[in-house]
Every structure is written in C-alpha cells, then in structure tokens.
Design a protein around this motif. Sequence first.
Motif, PDB file in Angstrom:
ATOM      1  N   SER A 155       0.847  -1.196   0.000  1.00  0.00           N
ATOM      2  CA  SER A 155       0.000   0.000   0.000  1.00  0.00           C
ATOM      3  C   SER A 155       0.876   1.238   0.000  1.00  0.00           C
ATOM      4  O   SER A 155       2.033   1.204   0.437  1.00  0.00           O
ATOM      5  CB  SER A 155      -0.917   0.009   1.230  1.00  0.00           C
ATOM      6  N   SER A 156       0.324   2.340  -0.471  1.00  0.00           N
ATOM      7  CA  SER A 156       1.089   3.587  -0.539  1.00  0.00           C
ATOM      8  C   SER A 156       1.603   4.039   0.822  1.00  0.00           C
ATOM      9  O   SER A 156       2.759   4.474   0.928  1.00  0.00           O
ATOM     10  CB  SER A 156       0.230   4.684  -1.179  1.00  0.00           C
ATOM     11  N   PRO A 157       0.796   3.967   1.899  1.00  0.00           N
ATOM     12  CA  PRO A 157       1.321   4.395   3.204  1.00  0.00           C
ATOM     13  C   PRO A 157       2.542   3.604   3.660  1.00  0.00           C
ATOM     14  O   PRO A 157       3.489   4.181   4.201  1.00  0.00           O
ATOM     15  CB  PRO A 157       0.135   4.160   4.148  1.00  0.00           C
ATOM     16  N   LEU A 158       2.542   2.278   3.441  1.00  0.00           N
ATOM     17  CA  LEU A 158       3.682   1.475   3.875  1.00  0.00           C
ATOM     18  C   LEU A 158       4.914   1.731   3.009  1.00  0.00           C
ATOM     19  O   LEU A 158       6.051   1.669   3.492  1.00  0.00           O
ATOM     20  CB  LEU A 158       3.322  -0.012   3.857  1.00  0.00           C
ATOM     21  N   ILE A 159       4.700   1.990   1.717  1.00  0.00           N
ATOM     22  CA  ILE A 159       5.832   2.352   0.856  1.00  0.00           C
ATOM     23  C   ILE A 159       6.435   3.676   1.327  1.00  0.00           C
ATOM     24  O   ILE A 159       7.653   3.872   1.325  1.00  0.00           O
ATOM     25  CB  ILE A 159       5.373   2.463  -0.612  1.00  0.00           C
ATOM     26  N   THR A 507      -2.548   1.709  21.075  1.00  0.00           N
ATOM     27  CA  THR A 507      -3.975   1.606  20.791  1.00  0.00           C
ATOM     28  C   THR A 507      -4.562   2.981  20.484  1.00  0.00           C
ATOM     29  O   THR A 507      -5.367   3.136  19.553  1.00  0.00           O
ATOM     30  CB  THR A 507      -4.720   0.974  21.990  1.00  0.00           C
ATOM     31  N   VAL A 508      -4.145   3.983  21.258  1.00  0.00           N
ATOM     32  CA  VAL A 508      -4.586   5.362  20.999  1.00  0.00           C
ATOM     33  C   VAL A 508      -4.142   5.806  19.613  1.00  0.00           C
ATOM     34  O   VAL A 508      -4.912   6.421  18.852  1.00  0.00           O
ATOM     35  CB  VAL A 508      -4.029   6.322  22.080  1.00  0.00           C
ATOM     36  N   ILE A 509      -2.894   5.485  19.248  1.00  0.00           N
ATOM     37  CA  ILE A 509      -2.372   5.852  17.920  1.00  0.00           C
ATOM     38  C   ILE A 509      -3.165   5.140  16.826  1.00  0.00           C
ATOM     39  O   ILE A 509      -3.492   5.742  15.788  1.00  0.00           O
ATOM     40  CB  ILE A 509      -0.873   5.500  17.825  1.00  0.00           C
ATOM     41  N   ALA A 510      -3.507   3.865  17.034  1.00  0.00           N
ATOM     42  CA  ALA A 510      -4.280   3.108  16.046  1.00  0.00           C
ATOM     43  C   ALA A 510      -5.660   3.714  15.855  1.00  0.00           C
ATOM     44  O   ALA A 510      -6.151   3.844  14.716  1.00  0.00           O
ATOM     45  CB  ALA A 510      -4.395   1.651  16.482  1.00  0.00           C
ATOM     46  N   ILE A 511      -6.297   4.101  16.947  1.00  0.00           N
ATOM     47  CA  ILE A 511      -7.633   4.719  16.857  1.00  0.00           C
ATOM     48  C   ILE A 511      -7.539   6.070  16.167  1.00  0.00           C
ATOM     49  O   ILE A 511      -8.383   6.413  15.313  1.00  0.00           O
ATOM     50  CB  ILE A 511      -8.246   4.865  18.265  1.00  0.00           C
ATOM     51  N   LEU A 512      -6.521   6.855  16.511  1.00  0.00           N
ATOM     52  CA  LEU A 512      -6.322   8.165  15.887  1.00  0.00           C
ATOM     53  C   LEU A 512      -6.096   8.018  14.382  1.00  0.00           C
ATOM     54  O   LEU A 512      -6.664   8.763  13.571  1.00  0.00           O
ATOM     55  CB  LEU A 512      -5.127   8.861  16.544  1.00  0.00           C
ATOM     56  N   SER A 513      -5.272   7.055  13.981  1.00  0.00           N
ATOM     57  CA  SER A 513      -4.988   6.814  12.558  1.00  0.00           C
ATOM     58  C   SER A 513      -6.255   6.386  11.825  1.00  0.00           C
ATOM     59  O   SER A 513      -6.514   6.825  10.693  1.00  0.00           O
ATOM     60  CB  SER A 513      -3.911   5.734  12.412  1.00  0.00           C
ATOM     61  N   THR A 514      -7.044   5.526  12.453  1.00  0.00           N
ATOM     62  CA  THR A 514      -8.290   5.064  11.850  1.00  0.00           C
ATOM     63  C   THR A 514      -9.243   6.226  11.629  1.00  0.00           C
ATOM     64  O   THR A 514      -9.867   6.338  10.569  1.00  0.00           O
ATOM     65  CB  THR A 514      -8.960   4.006  12.753  1.00  0.00           C
ATOM     66  N   ALA A 515      -9.355   7.105  12.621  1.00  0.00           N
ATOM     67  CA  ALA A 515     -10.252   8.261  12.500  1.00  0.00           C
ATOM     68  C   ALA A 515      -9.800   9.180  11.370  1.00  0.00           C
ATOM     69  O   ALA A 515     -10.622   9.671  10.585  1.00  0.00           O
ATOM     70  CB  ALA A 515     -10.290   9.024  13.830  1.00  0.00           C
ATOM     71  N   PHE A 516      -8.491   9.408  11.273  1.00  0.00           N
ATOM     72  CA  PHE A 516      -7.969  10.284  10.223  1.00  0.00           C
ATOM     73  C   PHE A 516      -8.258   9.722   8.834  1.00  0.00           C
ATOM     74  O   PHE A 516      -8.654  10.449   7.927  1.00  0.00           O
ATOM     75  CB  PHE A 516      -6.454  10.481  10.405  1.00  0.00           C
ATOM     76  N   THR A 517      -8.041   8.406   8.659  1.00  0.00           N
ATOM     77  CA  THR A 517      -8.152   7.827   7.319  1.00  0.00           C
ATOM     78  C   THR A 517      -9.593   7.748   6.837  1.00  0.00           C
ATOM     79  O   THR A 517      -9.848   7.520   5.657  1.00  0.00           O
ATOM     80  CB  THR A 517      -7.497   6.432   7.280  1.00  0.00           C
ATOM     81  N   LEU A 518     -10.559   7.921   7.745  1.00  0.00           N
ATOM     82  CA  LEU A 518     -11.967   7.931   7.339  1.00  0.00           C
ATOM     83  C   LEU A 518     -12.377   9.266   6.727  1.00  0.00           C
ATOM     84  O   LEU A 518     -13.377   9.345   6.011  1.00  0.00           O
ATOM     85  CB  LEU A 518     -12.873   7.616   8.534  1.00  0.00           C
ATOM     86  N   VAL A 519     -11.608  10.323   7.038  1.00  0.00           N
ATOM     87  CA  VAL A 519     -11.997  11.651   6.541  1.00  0.00           C
ATOM     88  C   VAL A 519     -10.993  12.241   5.556  1.00  0.00           C
ATOM     89  O   VAL A 519     -11.336  13.142   4.786  1.00  0.00           O
ATOM     90  CB  VAL A 519     -12.213  12.633   7.719  1.00  0.00           C
ATOM     91  N   ILE A 520      -9.741  11.763   5.584  1.00  0.00           N
ATOM     92  CA  ILE A 520      -8.767  12.215   4.594  1.00  0.00           C
ATOM     93  C   ILE A 520      -8.103  10.993   3.988  1.00  0.00           C
ATOM     94  O   ILE A 520      -8.294   9.873   4.453  1.00  0.00           O
ATOM     95  CB  ILE A 520      -7.716  13.174   5.199  1.00  0.00           C
ATOM     96  N   GLY A 552       1.302   3.221   9.778  1.00  0.00           N
ATOM     97  CA  GLY A 552       1.357   2.635   8.437  1.00  0.00           C
ATOM     98  C   GLY A 552       0.324   1.550   8.228  1.00  0.00           C
ATOM     99  O   GLY A 552      -0.222   1.390   7.129  1.00  0.00           O
ATOM    100  N   LEU A 553       0.037   0.786   9.281  1.00  0.00           N
ATOM    101  CA  LEU A 553      -0.962  -0.282   9.196  1.00  0.00           C
ATOM    102  C   LEU A 553      -2.377   0.259   9.385  1.00  0.00           C
ATOM    103  O   LEU A 553      -3.292  -0.065   8.616  1.00  0.00           O
ATOM    104  CB  LEU A 553      -0.676  -1.346  10.257  1.00  0.00           C
ATOM    105  N   ALA A 554      -2.566   1.092  10.410  1.00  0.00           N
ATOM    106  CA  ALA A 554      -3.917   1.506  10.799  1.00  0.00           C
ATOM    107  C   ALA A 554      -4.581   2.435   9.797  1.00  0.00           C
ATOM    108  O   ALA A 554      -5.811   2.540   9.784  1.00  0.00           O
ATOM    109  CB  ALA A 554      -3.887   2.160  12.178  1.00  0.00           C
ATOM    110  N   VAL A 555      -3.822   3.103   8.946  1.00  0.00           N
ATOM    111  CA  VAL A 555      -4.467   3.952   7.934  1.00  0.00           C
ATOM    112  C   VAL A 555      -5.123   3.110   6.840  1.00  0.00           C
ATOM    113  O   VAL A 555      -5.809   3.651   5.966  1.00  0.00           O
ATOM    114  CB  VAL A 555      -3.463   4.950   7.303  1.00  0.00           C
ATOM    115  N   SER A 556      -4.896   1.792   6.876  1.00  0.00           N
ATOM    116  CA  SER A 556      -5.646   0.893   5.990  1.00  0.00           C
ATOM    117  C   SER A 556      -6.943   0.421   6.641  1.00  0.00           C
ATOM    118  O   SER A 556      -7.707  -0.316   6.030  1.00  0.00           O
ATOM    119  CB  SER A 556      -4.785  -0.331   5.630  1.00  0.00           C
ATOM    120  N   ASN A 557      -7.199   0.842   7.866  1.00  0.00           N
ATOM    121  CA  ASN A 557      -8.405   0.455   8.601  1.00  0.00           C
ATOM    122  C   ASN A 557      -9.569   1.342   8.167  1.00  0.00           C
ATOM    123  O   ASN A 557     -10.136   2.093   8.953  1.00  0.00           O
ATOM    124  CB  ASN A 557      -8.147   0.573  10.104  1.00  0.00           C
TER     125      ASN A 557
END
Length: 606
Positions: A155-159, A507-520, A552-557
């Motif tokens: 995925s682009s984020p992991l690259i 876990t906080v970072i994973a939740i934050l990343s998930t929230a971001f990737t839903l809107v941007i 890098g992983l959680a933005v695919s969530n």
Amino acid sequence: MTPEIITVIIVLIGAVVLFVTEIVRVDVVAIIMMVILPLLGLVSPEEAFSGFSSNAVISIIAVIIIGAGLDQTGIMNKVADPITRFGAGSYPRLIASISGTVAIISGFMQNIGAAALFLPATMRVSKQLNIPLSRILMPMGYCAILGGTVTLVGSSPLILLNDLMANSNLEPFSLFSVTPIGLMLIVSGIAYFTIFGTLVLPVRKDSVGKEVGGALRILKKSGISGRSFELSVPPDFADSGKSLDELEIRRSFLVTVVALAQSGVSQKIISPLRSHRIHAKDSLAVIGHENNVKKMADHFGFTIKPRLAVFREELSENSAGMQEAVVAPMSEMVGSTLRKAQFRNKFHIGPVALYREGKIFMAGIADIPLAPGDTLMLHGAWKEFAKLKNSSDLLFPAPIDHEVFKIEKGAAALISFGIALTMVIAKDLLSLPISLSMCLMTGALLMILSNVLTVDDAYKSVDWRTVFLLAGLIPLGIATEKSGAAAYIAQAVLNAIGDVSPIVLMTVIAILSTAFTLVISNVGATVLLVPLVINMAQGAGADPRIASLVVGLAVSNSFILPTHQVNALLMGPGGYRTKDYIKAGIGMTVIFIVVTIFGLWAFYGL
C-alpha cells in the motif's frame, strides 16, 4: 510555542479542512502545500520538491506499471478462475478462496487493481451458484485492503513509511517486516465474514426475490437488455432537420439513440452527439425498453425493422455493446457532469443510464453531478472501450468484451515481476546497497523492454494525481518535524492521556490513525501522523519505530465508509449503500485494531 510552530499548525489545520471539505481535489491540496511551505520559509525549495525524487514515489510508480503489465497479459484472469472454481462448493470456502487470494495478490500490487481483476470471476461464480453478489464482493474488497498490509509494497502508506522515518534517523523496515501481522489481519477478516457474514452483509433482492448484482443486470431486469432496435425515418418526417436534443427522445421516452445513418451517405455515426440531426429517410438505432421504443416510433412515425440492417456490422456483438463503468474516487469527473466533461464527444461512447445507491437514472443523466462509486451504463464500439480501459477516471468491474490480451507476453511479465521481487528480497537478506525503488523500477523497465507494455501504456497506467499527492505532502511532513510542531502536538496529546503503558499508547495511535483515514486520504493521514507519533513515542519512552508502523498499518483500517478506493469501486456492482459499509465495517474496524495491537505484542515485544 514558536512562530514557526504556530504557522505549521495553521497550515496543518488548513490542509485537513481542505481534505475533508474537498473544496479542491486532494492532489491540488498537496500541490498547494508544496508551494506555500517554501514561501512561508518552513522548508527549503529543495525540500519542497524532494518528494518527486523520493524512494516512496518512485516505488509506487513502478508498482503501478508492474501491475498494469500483469493485467495486460491476462495472467490475473487465469489465476482467478481456478481459485473461484475451487471455492464453488460452499459459501465459507468461496469467501476464503477468493478473499484470501485477492489479499495475497494485493500485497504485491495496488489493492484497487487486485479487486478490479477479481471482479469478473466473482460475478460469474455468484451467478452460477445463485449466491447474492452482495454477500461476496464486500469480503473480497475488505480483504484486498487488508492485503495491503502483507508487505511493505502492498500500500502507498507502507511504501511511504520508511521515507518518513528516515527524517528521524530511524532504522527502516524490510519488505516482510509486516507480513506476520498482515497475515493475521487477513485470516481475521476471512473468519469475520465466514462467521458473521450472514448477519452483517446485505442481500439485494428485486420484487421476485432473485439476487441482484451489478447495475447492468438491474438494467436488464428493467427490460433494457442492450439489444439495439433499428428504425427508419419516413420521407414525410415532420421534424426533419431537428437535433436529438430538440426531439427530446431520451427525456420523453427513456430511449437512447446509439447510431445514425443519413440517407445516401455511407458514413455511419456511432454514439451520436445531442447536436446531430435526424432527416427524412435516415436510419437510426436505439436502446431502450421495447415498449418505450414502440411508443417513440408511433409518436414520430418511425418504422421498426425486424432486425439490424444498416447497422448490421457496426452494432453486432463483435463490434459494439453495453459496458459498466464505475466513477473512480479520484476521477476528474467527480463533481462535474457528463455534459461538462464532453464525455460523448471525447470518447465516442454513449451513456445509457446512471446507477446510484439502488436507483437507475435514464433521463437527464448528462446534467447529474457525478460522485465516486457512481456506475455508468455505456454503449459503444469495443474499439472505443479499449481506448478508455486505462483511463484513471473510470474503473471497469467486468472485462471489456472482446478485449485482446497479450497472452504471448505472459511469461515475460511473470519473469519481470519475479526479477523485481527477487531483487527486493535479496536487498533485505544480503544487505545490498540498492533501494526499493531501484528494484521495482527494474521490473517496470523489463515490462517495457520485453514489450509487455509500450512506454505510452506505462505512462497511461500511472495515476499521476496519486504521484502529486505523495510528492506534495512529503514536504508537509518535513515542515512538521523541522519546526518542532510534531513534538509540541505530541507532548500536548501525552499530557491529555496521562502516563500510559506502551500498549495503551499504541492503541490510541491506532484509533487516531483510523479516525484520520476515514476523513482524509490514507497517504495524507500517514504524512501528518508519522512525525507526530514518533515524538509521542519518544516522549512516553516507547519505541518510535513501532509507533510509526502502527500508523502505516492503521491507515488501511478504512471500512466504515465507502471512502476507500476499493469500497467505492464495489459499491455499484454490489448494490451497496453507505449503511451497509457502516454495519459491516464497525466490527471489522474493531477487529483490525485488536489484531494489530496483539500482533505487535506477539512479534515485536510491545
């Protein structure tokens, strides 16, 4: 707080607002960042444009070209068919075989490409087994997204991740560093749909209770099979000389004119424009419900011929037909209309209907603003569809009929891909002084040199908007780190959550990343968050590499909304609505976070 930090925070807020509101396209936002940051003195001019030479951007270009080469030879179709046949015995096995294979393939090419390649075979199996397509496509799409976590080129984020970590002098990850966690995510995704699929997945049925799949099938069930009716215009036609627009044939009768031939003129017009005129003694071909065609013929005094005559060759099944096309998430046509885009004039293909959230529109579709995931039913010559196939504006869920693959180049494509993959693995195992981009670009170059793709095909396959999005956001990450804004925000977050354990922090970072990737975009979320979480981890005494990997992983969530490219692609063919993604996506989102954190604990000693 220094003036530089204040300025960077303002720019960051502005970027997020532009991403969310989509006042301008996301790639334009990135270009704005690339220009405004050096003007504000937050980065040097060299740093502002460093993204174009970054390892991440070049790697993504190469991955896209390699994927296009594999697609061009039809290899992926050969891979898909036996796998889907194997899974035809039962629903759980079908989900496991299709979704698992798509996920693994997605680990080595763009996940949108992997999902698109498996769409035709999945649709065929759905029809053969009488299993609702809506019960199969979403698991496949979700697993295509999960597959992007299997390797560092999935995925682009992991690259992009290693490039962002390099700004903080952190040790980079290798190609298979994420593989154990990625495989766990795939298995959990398949298990989720195998166990809870009947509860969270919708079944789209028509009034008779039969399964409804893609928009083209829904259109056919409404009586529009794609059959062309040929009509002749009488010598005494009262409206002779009027244009199709003036005659209002589509608006009045829900019938689409797909061909015109003037009396005594050898040239025939396929997919005529609204400005083309109909004269006495002309011939025309239309598509529509048979009853509507008869009403139109009676109204104008046209004679319906028993079969195609004038257009016998031009509209034969081997020459022309109907095709579904899905508006891509980053298409230039999003927010515009077919009329403004001059679609028919540019591509010589005629729109017949538009499908959106369970509804078919046939009248006035040229003036409906298009949205990502809209499905267009198009009619035209196969040769024109072939030209449109590589367009970044439209995605074709089913293979274009009579498409000619370079089957004889299949071996060359596999060898090119194999060499690139071998180089990537050897680079990590033997610590060779070559970059990921060099390995992948070698494979892309071999695709061109072996004539699997022409240079022009390679250029066309690349989504340059994605390239500019990546290249434009990289300097934003540099500015966030250099100014001290990342450290300042990180400390503020740490003060808010208090003294927590590394697992809670991740876990906080994973939740934050998930929230971001839903809107941007996931790329935008990665660039914004990696510098931030590195500073958070350092402030909390945790491993900054692991914190970066979580992002890098959680933005695919990205499962709750159809904002991800894969979700948008499948929305039309599967007949899904936003509420369907919310229903199925909530459980998948929670599982993703739990499995990711557990995987980090199990394999990285979190």
